[in-house]
Design a protein around this motif. Structure first.
Motif, PDB file in Angstrom:
ATOM      1  N   LYS A   1       0.836  -1.212   0.000  1.00 27.74           N
ATOM      2  CA  LYS A   1       0.000   0.000   0.000  1.00 27.74           C
ATOM      3  C   LYS A   1       0.869   1.259   0.000  1.00 27.74           C
ATOM      4  O   LYS A   1       0.589   2.223  -0.724  1.00 27.74           O
ATOM      5  CB  LYS A   1      -0.936   0.012   1.200  1.00 27.74           C
TER       6      LYS A   1
ATOM      7  N   ASP B   1       0.630   4.025  -2.851  1.00 26.76           N
ATOM      8  CA  ASP B   1       0.281   5.413  -2.497  1.00 26.76           C
ATOM      9  C   ASP B   1       1.286   6.397  -3.095  1.00 26.76           C
ATOM     10  O   ASP B   1       0.901   7.434  -3.634  1.00 26.76           O
ATOM     11  CB  ASP B   1       0.234   5.590  -0.974  1.00 26.76           C
TER      12      ASP B   1
ATOM     13  N   THR C   1       2.881  12.436  -5.876  1.00 23.08           N
ATOM     14  CA  THR C   1       3.157  11.049  -6.256  1.00 23.08           C
ATOM     15  C   THR C   1       4.189  11.010  -7.388  1.00 23.08           C
ATOM     16  O   THR C   1       4.400  11.992  -8.105  1.00 23.08           O
ATOM     17  CB  THR C   1       1.870  10.317  -6.705  1.00 23.08           C
TER      18      THR C   1
END
Ligand code: CMP
Length: 140
Positions: free
Chosen positions: A84, A88, A102
């Motif tokens: 995760k 993310d 990101t």
């Protein structure tokens, strides 16, 4: 939270632009530790095997051509809730949809040339790590 592992590929668009360090910095700043890494040129056979789950998708042939178009850096990443955490920091598959901060928002060129791959589950992470690494190559 358990410390787990995930699998990452820094894709040919990133090696071409000499930004593997920039990508790795963002992974490390997200709390992930690179515990295995190698730069390889994927064969067509490897690309088709790795992406076999997408074999029926219309973009499969182009995807395999792109992934074999230049070097990639395959990595094993370790950290708390690594799958995760990595997803993310990667952001959405299509950089147009990726959130600020990101990797794909900052660096990706397109939905195909989207700079990074990351496993989508612990189970797939284990399979993908095994596809490219021997246990001896992983040094945690
Ligand atoms: P990745 O996480 O490596 O897994 C499959 C890849 O297919 C995905 O990243 C994208 O880079 C690529 N891809 C190319 N075209 C598409 C598409 N139309 N929809 C989803 N993925 C695509």
């Amino acid at each position: 939270m358990a410390v787990t592992r995930t699998f990452s590929i820094i894709k040919p668009d990133a090696t071409r632009r000499n930004i593997t360090g920039a990508v790795t910095k963002m992974l490390e700043e997200a709390g992930l530790r690179v515990i295995a890494s190698k730069r390889i040129r994927m064969s067509r056979e490897q690309a088709e095997g790795f992406y076999a789950v997408h074999a029926e998708r219309p973009f499969f042939a182009d995807l395999c051509t792109f992934m074999t178009s230049g070097p990639v850096v395959v990595q094993v990443l370790e950290g708390e809730d690594a799958v995760k955490r990595n997803r993310d920091v990667m952001g959405a598959t299509n950089p147009k949809d990726a959130a600020e901060g990101t990797i794909r928002k900052a660096l990706a060129e397109s939905i195909e040339a989207n700079t990074v791959h990351g496993s989508d589950s612990d189970e797939n992470a284990a399979t993908e790590i095994e596809f490219f690494f021997t246990p001896q190559e992983i040094v945690g």
